[in-house]
Design a protein around this motif. Sequence first.
Motif, short mmCIF file in Angstrom:
data_model
loop_
_atom_site.label_atom_id
_atom_site.label_comp_id
_atom_site.label_asym_id
_atom_site.label_seq_id
_atom_site.Cartn_x
_atom_site.Cartn_y
_atom_site.Cartn_z
N MET A 1 -38.14 -29.08 -24.70
CA MET A 1 -39.25 -28.51 -23.93
C MET A 1 -40.47 -29.40 -24.07
O MET A 1 -40.89 -29.75 -25.18
CB MET A 1 -39.59 -27.11 -24.44
CG MET A 1 -40.81 -26.48 -23.77
SD MET A 1 -41.12 -24.82 -24.44
CE MET A 1 -42.60 -24.38 -23.54
N LYS A 2 -41.04 -29.80 -22.96
CA LYS A 2 -42.26 -30.58 -22.97
C LYS A 2 -43.45 -29.63 -22.90
O LYS A 2 -43.55 -28.82 -21.98
CB LYS A 2 -42.28 -31.55 -21.78
CG LYS A 2 -43.52 -32.43 -21.73
CD LYS A 2 -43.35 -33.49 -20.67
CE LYS A 2 -44.61 -34.28 -20.39
NZ LYS A 2 -45.52 -34.51 -21.47
N VAL A 3 -44.31 -29.69 -23.89
CA VAL A 3 -45.48 -28.82 -23.93
C VAL A 3 -46.71 -29.63 -23.57
O VAL A 3 -47.11 -30.53 -24.29
CB VAL A 3 -45.65 -28.18 -25.33
CG1 VAL A 3 -46.93 -27.36 -25.39
CG2 VAL A 3 -44.44 -27.30 -25.66
N ASP A 4 -47.30 -29.30 -22.43
CA ASP A 4 -48.48 -30.02 -21.96
C ASP A 4 -49.78 -29.29 -22.25
O ASP A 4 -50.86 -29.85 -22.09
CB ASP A 4 -48.39 -30.25 -20.45
CG ASP A 4 -47.30 -31.25 -20.09
OD1 ASP A 4 -47.17 -32.26 -20.80
OD2 ASP A 4 -46.57 -31.00 -19.12
N ALA A 5 -49.69 -28.02 -22.65
CA ALA A 5 -50.91 -27.26 -22.91
C ALA A 5 -50.65 -26.14 -23.93
O ALA A 5 -49.57 -25.55 -23.96
CB ALA A 5 -51.46 -26.66 -21.62
N ARG A 176 -44.19 -25.10 -19.47
CA ARG A 176 -44.78 -26.31 -20.02
C ARG A 176 -45.97 -26.01 -20.91
O ARG A 176 -46.76 -26.90 -21.22
CB ARG A 176 -45.22 -27.23 -18.87
CG ARG A 176 -44.06 -27.69 -17.99
CD ARG A 176 -43.45 -28.99 -18.45
NE ARG A 176 -44.40 -30.07 -18.26
CZ ARG A 176 -44.61 -30.71 -17.11
NH1 ARG A 176 -43.92 -30.34 -16.03
NH2 ARG A 176 -45.47 -31.69 -17.03
N ALA A 177 -46.11 -24.75 -21.31
CA ALA A 177 -47.24 -24.36 -22.15
C ALA A 177 -46.80 -23.32 -23.17
O ALA A 177 -45.77 -22.66 -23.01
CB ALA A 177 -48.39 -23.81 -21.30
N PHE A 195 -44.47 -16.92 -20.88
CA PHE A 195 -44.74 -17.82 -22.00
C PHE A 195 -43.87 -17.56 -23.22
O PHE A 195 -43.56 -16.42 -23.56
CB PHE A 195 -46.19 -17.67 -22.46
CG PHE A 195 -47.19 -18.32 -21.56
CD1 PHE A 195 -47.49 -19.66 -21.66
CD2 PHE A 195 -47.83 -17.57 -20.59
CE1 PHE A 195 -48.41 -20.24 -20.83
CE2 PHE A 195 -48.75 -18.14 -19.74
CZ PHE A 195 -49.05 -19.49 -19.86
N TRP A 196 -43.53 -18.65 -23.90
CA TRP A 196 -43.10 -18.58 -25.30
C TRP A 196 -44.38 -18.44 -26.10
O TRP A 196 -45.33 -19.22 -25.92
CB TRP A 196 -42.35 -19.85 -25.69
CG TRP A 196 -41.68 -19.78 -27.03
CD1 TRP A 196 -40.44 -19.29 -27.30
CD2 TRP A 196 -42.20 -20.23 -28.28
NE1 TRP A 196 -40.16 -19.40 -28.64
CE2 TRP A 196 -41.22 -19.97 -29.26
CE3 TRP A 196 -43.40 -20.83 -28.68
CZ2 TRP A 196 -41.41 -20.29 -30.61
CZ3 TRP A 196 -43.60 -21.14 -30.02
CH2 TRP A 196 -42.61 -20.88 -30.97
#
Length: 263
Positions: A1-5, A176-177, A195-196
């Motif tokens: 998972m890519k987290v951008d925020a 992505r957040a 959201f996670w």
Amino acid sequence: MKVDALIFDLDGTLADTEEGHRLAFNLAFERYRLGWTWSADEYRGLLKTTGGKERLGAYITQLPVSEVERSRLLAQVPGIHAEKTKFYSSVVNDGAIPLRHGVARLIEEARAAGCRLALASATTAVNVDALLISNLGKRGPDLFSVVACGDQVAHKKPAPDIYQLALRRLDLPSSRAVAFEDSANGLSAAVAAGFWTVVTPTYWTEDSDFSAAGLVLPGLGDPAHPLEGEPGRALRSAPWLTFNELLERAGETKPSLANQALH
């Protein structure tokens, strides 16, 4: 998972602000000569209603008064709340409400990794700025790419509106957040938005149901304030939640099909 925020709630999550809010409400009640005093136990129950004005309205609605008096009191809610905000801002500006342990550390780790920060809070923009400047200096508000406040949406938590607004402003999908919350209403809002979510309860919220959270911790922790029993109880790499472990843990759980359908 890519987290951008990373998207943070403010009250209770960035800082344990609720005692400051309770005292400010009581000072406003004195100023208006209402004869009300909210005890800590009573306020804990009142927090089930998100938003200060909404909390006041809910309290007035259940008072044993005539309908004429109830209408008079409800009409005073905006003024009472404005007075309360002045008292609260004064407390915050005096530096009396620090960030919770580990918050500043995780913010810096995330920024160093190129991750954006956002706030999704039911409180007012004035309260947000006061807390951030008091704890992080004049640069505090500028650390957050997006600040979404409760008065900018139609429905407050547990409705997902505030998180959906933050996502639109970030131009990101919820996948992505990661959201950070401290309350059941906040968790419900974040989960409904897909959201996670990491939950760090306080005294005011610790008895709530957080089974829908991705991770529940007593705090974020830092080297000076390690979390008891960690690593091993809930964390794997250190006795505080590192940004790298956050990425790893968030990547292990996919949003449910129900949550994906919201987007």
